[in-house]
Write a protein that holds these residues in place. Sequence first.
Motif, PDB file in Angstrom:
ATOM      1  N   UNK A 193      47.735  50.407 -27.053  1.00  0.00           N
ATOM      2  CA  UNK A 193      49.196  50.246 -26.991  1.00  0.00           C
ATOM      3  C   UNK A 193      49.702  49.465 -28.201  1.00  0.00           C
ATOM      4  N   UNK A 194      48.872  48.538 -28.679  1.00  0.00           N
ATOM      5  CA  UNK A 194      49.251  47.730 -29.842  1.00  0.00           C
ATOM      6  C   UNK A 194      49.161  48.552 -31.127  1.00  0.00           C
ATOM      7  N   UNK A 195      48.167  49.454 -31.179  1.00  0.00           N
ATOM      8  CA  UNK A 195      47.926  50.222 -32.406  1.00  0.00           C
ATOM      9  C   UNK A 195      47.438  51.621 -32.034  1.00  0.00           C
ATOM     10  N   UNK A 196      48.301  52.596 -32.218  1.00  0.00           N
ATOM     11  CA  UNK A 196      48.021  53.970 -31.749  1.00  0.00           C
ATOM     12  C   UNK A 196      46.777  54.589 -32.386  1.00  0.00           C
ATOM     13  N   UNK A 197      46.421  54.142 -33.601  1.00  0.00           N
ATOM     14  CA  UNK A 197      45.273  54.733 -34.301  1.00  0.00           C
ATOM     15  C   UNK A 197      43.926  54.119 -33.896  1.00  0.00           C
ATOM     16  N   UNK A 198      43.961  53.142 -33.003  1.00  0.00           N
ATOM     17  CA  UNK A 198      42.717  52.452 -32.603  1.00  0.00           C
ATOM     18  C   UNK A 198      41.670  53.458 -32.112  1.00  0.00           C
ATOM     19  N   UNK A 199      40.487  53.421 -32.704  1.00  0.00           N
ATOM     20  CA  UNK A 199      39.355  54.298 -32.359  1.00  0.00           C
ATOM     21  C   UNK A 199      39.708  55.796 -32.428  1.00  0.00           C
ATOM     22  N   UNK A 200      40.707  56.130 -33.248  1.00  0.00           N
ATOM     23  CA  UNK A 200      41.197  57.520 -33.295  1.00  0.00           C
ATOM     24  C   UNK A 200      40.132  58.503 -33.764  1.00  0.00           C
ATOM     25  N   UNK A 201      39.245  58.077 -34.682  1.00  0.00           N
ATOM     26  CA  UNK A 201      38.249  59.016 -35.215  1.00  0.00           C
ATOM     27  C   UNK A 201      36.869  58.850 -34.570  1.00  0.00           C
ATOM     28  N   UNK A 202      36.786  57.955 -33.592  1.00  0.00           N
ATOM     29  CA  UNK A 202      35.481  57.741 -32.955  1.00  0.00           C
ATOM     30  C   UNK A 202      35.114  58.931 -32.072  1.00  0.00           C
ATOM     31  N   UNK A 203      33.844  59.319 -32.137  1.00  0.00           N
ATOM     32  CA  UNK A 203      33.387  60.446 -31.308  1.00  0.00           C
ATOM     33  C   UNK A 203      33.506  60.084 -29.832  1.00  0.00           C
ATOM     34  N   UNK A 204      34.072  60.982 -29.033  1.00  0.00           N
ATOM     35  CA  UNK A 204      34.141  60.684 -27.599  1.00  0.00           C
ATOM     36  C   UNK A 204      32.744  60.731 -26.963  1.00  0.00           C
ATOM     37  N   UNK A 205      32.646  60.163 -25.770  1.00  0.00           N
ATOM     38  CA  UNK A 205      31.377  60.208 -25.050  1.00  0.00           C
ATOM     39  C   UNK A 205      31.016  61.667 -24.762  1.00  0.00           C
ATOM     40  N   UNK A 206      29.738  62.059 -24.948  1.00  0.00           N
ATOM     41  CA  UNK A 206      29.348  63.433 -24.604  1.00  0.00           C
ATOM     42  C   UNK A 206      29.746  63.753 -23.166  1.00  0.00           C
ATOM     43  N   UNK A 207      30.310  64.931 -22.969  1.00  0.00           N
ATOM     44  CA  UNK A 207      30.839  65.313 -21.653  1.00  0.00           C
ATOM     45  C   UNK A 207      29.770  65.259 -20.560  1.00  0.00           C
ATOM     46  N   UNK A 208      28.547  65.665 -20.941  1.00  0.00           N
ATOM     47  CA  UNK A 208      27.458  65.674 -19.953  1.00  0.00           C
ATOM     48  C   UNK A 208      27.177  64.257 -19.435  1.00  0.00           C
ATOM     49  N   UNK A 209      27.221  63.297 -20.346  1.00  0.00           N
ATOM     50  CA  UNK A 209      26.992  61.903 -19.943  1.00  0.00           C
ATOM     51  C   UNK A 209      28.168  61.404 -19.104  1.00  0.00           C
ATOM     52  N   UNK A 210      29.368  61.732 -19.557  1.00  0.00           N
ATOM     53  CA  UNK A 210      30.584  61.313 -18.840  1.00  0.00           C
ATOM     54  C   UNK A 210      30.559  61.807 -17.391  1.00  0.00           C
ATOM     55  N   UNK A 211      30.170  63.067 -17.226  1.00  0.00           N
ATOM     56  CA  UNK A 211      30.151  63.672 -15.885  1.00  0.00           C
ATOM     57  C   UNK A 211      29.075  63.073 -14.976  1.00  0.00           C
ATOM     58  N   UNK A 212      28.066  62.465 -15.581  1.00  0.00           N
ATOM     59  CA  UNK A 212      26.925  61.951 -14.788  1.00  0.00           C
ATOM     60  C   UNK A 212      26.776  60.432 -14.871  1.00  0.00           C
TER      61      UNK A 212
END
Length: 255
Positions: free
Chosen positions: A68-87
Amino acid sequence: MAQLLLIDALNLIRRIYAVDCEQSGLTDEQIIQSCYQRVKNATRKLLKTSQASHAIAVFDGDKSWRYHLYAQYKATRKPMPQQLKDNLEIVARGFTEQNVKAYFPVQDEADDILATLAYKASNHGVASTIVSTDKGFLPLIGEHINVYDYFKQQVISSDDVKSKFSLDKNQLHDFWGLMGDKTNDIPGVKGVGKKTAVDVLSQFSSVENALNSPSLHGTIRKKIETDIDNFILSKALVALRTDIEVGFTLKELRL
């Protein structure tokens, strides 16, 4: 004597998961099972090494105050792999089956919650060990707060910080405020890199002192003064909060 073990859950899990993904011939299900087992083993080892009497593993909530303070925060960081997120709940059993509370906040980042718990414990003379490879915890190192790198099996000391950054741990917020932090898309001061930041802080100890000193080099002064808003923003983003309302007491973390 109480000993509090604070595990940066995703910091540990994502590194273990990345190694498991490199093993050839494993199915998705086998990767998750392997990750869960290795997290469980790591937790067992950590409990033993730290001689913990209380413990918690903290996950990240969604979109903390930094977004909320800075919209670009972690903007280019790879998201968590979906398989890991789901499990993630399966992997989190690696903590809970060792009687370590797995905490999933709604919004707050794990770093702020862990910093808050360490800070509160420290104020009551309780020692804590933060398990993470995240450099953001380094300024917290002190009499009652240790930072432990599980993968190097090493407690990081103030001297380690000094030899790595050529600065005192208390200067790190100013350091990252000046040079930014690419891994989290934190901007820093335009045109100020690592060498300049170290030089300024070695000579003047803080940015405030540097700006108040007539001997600060004109070019560097101009860069900092022109981009002072980004310095203030970046310094706020890198500093961990120690005042998060967690909604549970130390007693509830007893093993």
